[in-house]
Motif scaffolding. Structure first.
Motif, mmCIF file in Angstrom:
data_model
loop_
_atom_site.group_PDB
_atom_site.id
_atom_site.type_symbol
_atom_site.label_atom_id
_atom_site.label_comp_id
_atom_site.label_asym_id
_atom_site.label_seq_id
_atom_site.Cartn_x
_atom_site.Cartn_y
_atom_site.Cartn_z
ATOM 1 N N ILE A 240 46.751 39.961 32.213
ATOM 2 C CA ILE A 240 47.779 39.646 33.203
ATOM 3 C C ILE A 240 47.146 39.721 34.579
ATOM 4 N N VAL A 241 47.247 38.653 35.341
ATOM 5 C CA VAL A 241 46.640 38.594 36.672
ATOM 6 C C VAL A 241 47.719 38.809 37.721
ATOM 7 N N ALA A 242 47.531 39.840 38.526
ATOM 8 C CA ALA A 242 48.438 40.144 39.634
ATOM 9 C C ALA A 242 47.612 40.173 40.914
ATOM 10 N N PHE A 243 48.282 40.111 42.049
ATOM 11 C CA PHE A 243 47.549 39.965 43.309
ATOM 12 C C PHE A 243 47.761 41.106 44.292
ATOM 13 N N SER A 244 48.179 42.264 43.768
ATOM 14 C CA SER A 244 48.233 43.465 44.601
ATOM 15 C C SER A 244 48.091 44.663 43.683
ATOM 16 N N PHE B 72 48.449 36.765 48.899
ATOM 17 C CA PHE B 72 48.300 37.001 50.328
ATOM 18 C C PHE B 72 46.808 37.030 50.625
ATOM 19 N N ASP B 73 46.336 36.164 51.504
ATOM 20 C CA ASP B 73 44.905 36.038 51.759
ATOM 21 C C ASP B 73 44.433 36.809 52.990
ATOM 22 N N GLY B 74 45.277 37.730 53.463
ATOM 23 C CA GLY B 74 44.933 38.485 54.661
ATOM 24 C C GLY B 74 45.639 37.978 55.893
ATOM 25 N N GLU B 75 46.105 36.735 55.822
ATOM 26 C CA GLU B 75 46.810 36.137 56.948
ATOM 27 C C GLU B 75 48.190 35.616 56.559
ATOM 28 N N GLU B 76 48.282 35.051 55.359
ATOM 29 C CA GLU B 76 49.557 34.465 54.933
ATOM 30 C C GLU B 76 49.672 34.460 53.413
ATOM 31 N N GLN B 77 50.914 34.326 52.956
ATOM 32 C CA GLN B 77 51.189 34.171 51.537
ATOM 33 C C GLN B 77 51.071 32.694 51.210
ATOM 34 N N ARG B 78 50.232 32.341 50.260
ATOM 35 C CA ARG B 78 49.998 30.925 49.956
ATOM 36 C C ARG B 78 49.751 30.717 48.468
ATOM 37 N N THR B 79 49.897 29.467 48.042
ATOM 38 C CA THR B 79 49.598 29.097 46.660
ATOM 39 C C THR B 79 48.089 29.112 46.440
ATOM 40 N N LEU B 80 47.682 29.490 45.253
ATOM 41 C CA LEU B 80 46.262 29.477 44.916
ATOM 42 C C LEU B 80 45.674 28.088 45.093
ATOM 43 N N THR B 81 44.426 28.013 45.482
ATOM 44 C CA THR B 81 43.738 26.730 45.509
ATOM 45 C C THR B 81 43.296 26.379 44.094
ATOM 46 N N ALA B 82 42.934 25.137 43.882
ATOM 47 C CA ALA B 82 42.449 24.711 42.566
ATOM 48 C C ALA B 82 41.207 25.505 42.174
ATOM 49 N N ALA B 83 40.309 25.721 43.138
ATOM 50 C CA ALA B 83 39.073 26.458 42.850
ATOM 51 C C ALA B 83 39.381 27.889 42.423
ATOM 52 N N GLU B 84 40.327 28.544 43.105
ATOM 53 C CA GLU B 84 40.690 29.919 42.756
ATOM 54 C C GLU B 84 41.321 29.979 41.370
#
Length: 206
Positions: free
Chosen positions: A16-20, A95-107
């Motif tokens: 399971i991948v989470a971002f915090s 959250f990339d340090g500046e804003e909440q955004r959708t993942l890029t294709a590369a990510e």
């Protein structure tokens, strides 16, 4: 998604991948509680001490224990050898340090690519999302081509530093880096990364 549905769909080899960090441990506590301790997920995230990260990785990779599931941040995309069969995105925004955004294709590809790795226990990798709404988006991201890089930045390798050291009388690492920087000739699609931090750390070490 309800916790009961979670447990019905969880399988050995899931990540399971989470971002915090908060989300990672929320998932861990929920799974341990709802499975009555039968599943004790391993956790991996960027700020985890190296020795702890290795221990958690080994627990997940070892068959026959309760660590059948991994909960991780996008740190798993950085070359860890993990026996992941299926990557489950908890969401597709970060959250990339500046804003909440959708993942890029590369990510998305970097993370999804951890499932079914060569020489892992699972020859075929799977990717899904917790939200049905996100499934369409992740499918589109994984189908996208990588955006070509206009240029790539590089720094001297250890071998290059050693070559200059042996070829000159310079004993200072900072001086060696500055010599390489002043003499390097690079093709148009490469550039020398700023060595200010490199030199500052080298001076501190010396």
């Amino acid at each position: 998604m309800s916790s009961k549905r979670w447990l019905q769909e969880l399988r050995e080899g899931d990540c399971i991948v989470a971002f915090s960090r908060r989300e990672i441990f929320d998932f861990k506590r929920t799974i341990e509680r709802e499975s009555l301790g039968k599943i004790a997920p391993s956790v991996v995230y960027g700020r985890l001490p190296p020795e702890t990260r290795v221990a958690q990785t080994n627990l997940f990779n070892t068959k026959g224990n309760r660590c059948k599931v991994l909960i991780a941040s996008d740190a798993i995309g950085m070359g860890l050898n993990l026996n992941i069969q299926r990557v489950v995105f908890s969401r597709i925004e970060k959250f990339d340090g500046e804003e909440q955004r959708t993942l890029t294709a590369a990510e998305a590809k970097q993370i999804a690519g951890r499932a079914g790795r060569y020489r892992s226990d699972f020859p075929e990798g799977l990717v899904t999302t917790m939200s049905k709404r996100d499934q369409k988006v992740i499918r589109q991201l994984l189908k996208q081509d990588y955006e070509p890089l206009p240029a790539a930045g590089i720094l001297p390798s250890f071998e290059q530093l050693a070559t200059v050291y042996h070829a000159t009388s310079l004993a200072s690492l900072a001086d060696i880096v500055q010599v390489i920087e002043s003499h390097w000739t690079l093709p148009g699609d490469y550039f020398m990364c700023s060595s200010k931090d490199f030199i500052r750390v080298a001076k501190l070490i010396e």
